[in-house]
Design an enzyme around this catalytic site. Structure first.
Site, short mmCIF file in Angstrom:
data_model
loop_
_atom_site.label_atom_id
_atom_site.label_comp_id
_atom_site.label_asym_id
_atom_site.label_seq_id
_atom_site.Cartn_x
_atom_site.Cartn_y
_atom_site.Cartn_z
N GLU A 1 0.58 -1.30 0.48
CA GLU A 1 -0.21 0.05 0.20
C GLU A 1 0.96 1.34 -0.18
O GLU A 1 0.20 2.19 -0.77
CB GLU A 1 -1.58 0.14 1.27
CG GLU A 1 -1.76 -1.09 1.47
CD GLU A 1 -1.41 -2.07 2.11
OE1 GLU A 1 -1.97 -3.03 2.94
OE2 GLU A 1 -0.21 -2.49 1.74
N CYS B 1 -0.45 0.11 7.76
CA CYS B 1 -0.54 0.89 6.58
C CYS B 1 -1.95 1.70 6.64
O CYS B 1 -2.46 2.44 5.80
CB CYS B 1 -1.34 -0.13 5.78
SG CYS B 1 1.04 -0.87 4.95
N THR C 1 19.44 -38.54 -0.72
CA THR C 1 19.33 -37.54 -2.74
C THR C 1 20.66 -36.44 -2.42
O THR C 1 20.73 -36.67 -3.79
CB THR C 1 18.43 -36.01 -2.20
OG1 THR C 1 16.79 -37.15 -2.05
CG2 THR C 1 17.90 -35.32 -3.46
N SER D 1 7.74 -40.58 4.55
CA SER D 1 7.55 -39.89 6.12
C SER D 1 6.62 -39.24 6.27
O SER D 1 6.12 -39.18 7.65
CB SER D 1 8.69 -40.10 6.96
OG SER D 1 9.69 -41.51 7.20
#
Length: 361
Positions: free
Chosen positions: A46, A78, A190, A298
């Protein structure tokens, strides 16, 4: 409002724990100011729009994707900026679920004589700030499970090769997903198998984004190498270990630049519920989980996944020993399967992306 929504998307992943907000100021049918949330401590949407509009804001209409804040935080409220600028009407896509606002911003504007309207493009606004909404109402981050599979549901061949199942267009989009997330999470396998960089190459010059998501690695037994590529890339790494990892091993990870977090573990698997709570306390509002199958299994088994994004490639890998996307305990009967709602389908090159939200049971 659609322009305000487009602006809000520019702030995704860059302004947490604040919401991503867009604002447009219109005077006599002309856009005179627009803006979106800046990083914490800087201007809200804003204020950015009002600053651009200047004196043209007096008597103008504001379109904003979230109810303006009405309290002092890192910046002034604001609502006071909107009132002081002389805005006559404010269209709000949605109210702010933050208990410190939650209708009070709207009420403050109305008390100052500003007409307000709520609900235009509300669902689109909620989707943009889905992570913020979960975080501000639960203290926990939104967890998105992302994986790429072949038509027969494999993420790698029986030899472990996985490059590349998804096409280049899908992989480009994954970098946007990383850009829009506060953290990326993977399991130890991974790292051991692929040695990935886990960086974001979206939104920056020279191939690297200005802001890298936190890289969270789950390694209950401390098996990964301190020389893994993930430790040498820009950005921070949070390495989550079990409590029985040897002291010299932890020292090696610290020298590699990782922040360590030790959690209770069972058979090498750490307490993921507790981990997500800690990430919430660190003001991480969104986590993109990129594998592997044990970690994803999991999370699904524990009911911790909120959203799923799957890229399906037009290929068949086959092989009983080929890896599947989700391991874990799974379910005994199909009617006990995890169901997605609000699903959508989109094409990226030859791949098909299917996304949806986990149905609460």
């Amino acid at each position: 409002m659609k322009q305000a929504l487009a602006l809000a998307k520019l702030a995704l992943g860059q302004v947490s724990p604040n919401p991503a907000v867009g604002a447009v100021v219109v005077s006599d049918g002309e856009v005179v100011g627009q803006g979106y949330t800046q990083p914490p401590g800087s201007g809200h949407a804003e204020v950015m729009a009002l600053n651009q509009a200047g004196d043209k804001a007096r008597g103008a209409v504001m379109y904003v994707t979230l109810e303006p804040c009405c309290y002092f935080g890192r910046t002034p409220p604001c609502t006071q900026a909107v009132i002081a600028a002389g805005i006559s009407r404010v269209h709000l896509a949605m109210l702010d679920p933050n208990p410190r606002v939650s209708g009070q911003g709207k009420a403050e504007l109305e008390k100052a004589g500003i007409k307000t309207y709520v609900g235009e493009c509300e669902e689109a606004a909620k989707q943009i700030n889905e992570a913020y909404i979960k975080f501000i109402t639960t203290g926990m981050p939104l967890v998105t499970a992302k994986f790429a599979v072949s038509l027969d549901g494999k993420i790698a061949t029986k030899s472990g090769d996985s490059k590349w199942i998804s096409g280049s267009e899908s992989r480009k989009y994954v970098h946007y997903l990383r850009y829009a997330s506060d953290a990326i999470m993977v399991g130890a396998n991974t790292i051991l198998t692929d040695d990935p960089h886990l960086t974001c190459r979206f939104g920056g010059s020279g191939g690297e984004a200005k802001k890298q998501p936190l890289r969270v690695i789950i390694d209950g037994r401390g098996r990964i190498s301190p020389s893994a590529q993930v430790f040498s890339e820009p950005g921070k790494v949070l390495l989550v270990l079990g409590q029985r990892v040897a002291a010299e091993r932890k020292e090696a990870f610290l020298r590699a630049g990782a922040e360590l977090l030790e959690l209770p573990s069972k058979e090498g698997r750490v307490d993921l519920q507790r981990l997500l709570k800690i990430l919430g306390e660190k003001e991480i509002t969104s986590v993109l989980v990129e594998g592997g199958g044990i970690l994803l299994g999991s999370l699904f088994d524990s009911g911790l996944v909120d959203k799923v994004i799957t890229f399906v490639a037009p290929m068949v890998i086959g092989g009983e020993g080929a890896k599947m996307a989700v391991a874990g305990e799974g379910v005994d009967k199909v009617n006990g399967a995890i169901i997605l709602k609000r699903t959508s389908v989109e094409k990226f090159g030859e791949d098909v992306m299917v996304s949806g939200y986990v149905e609460n049971r």
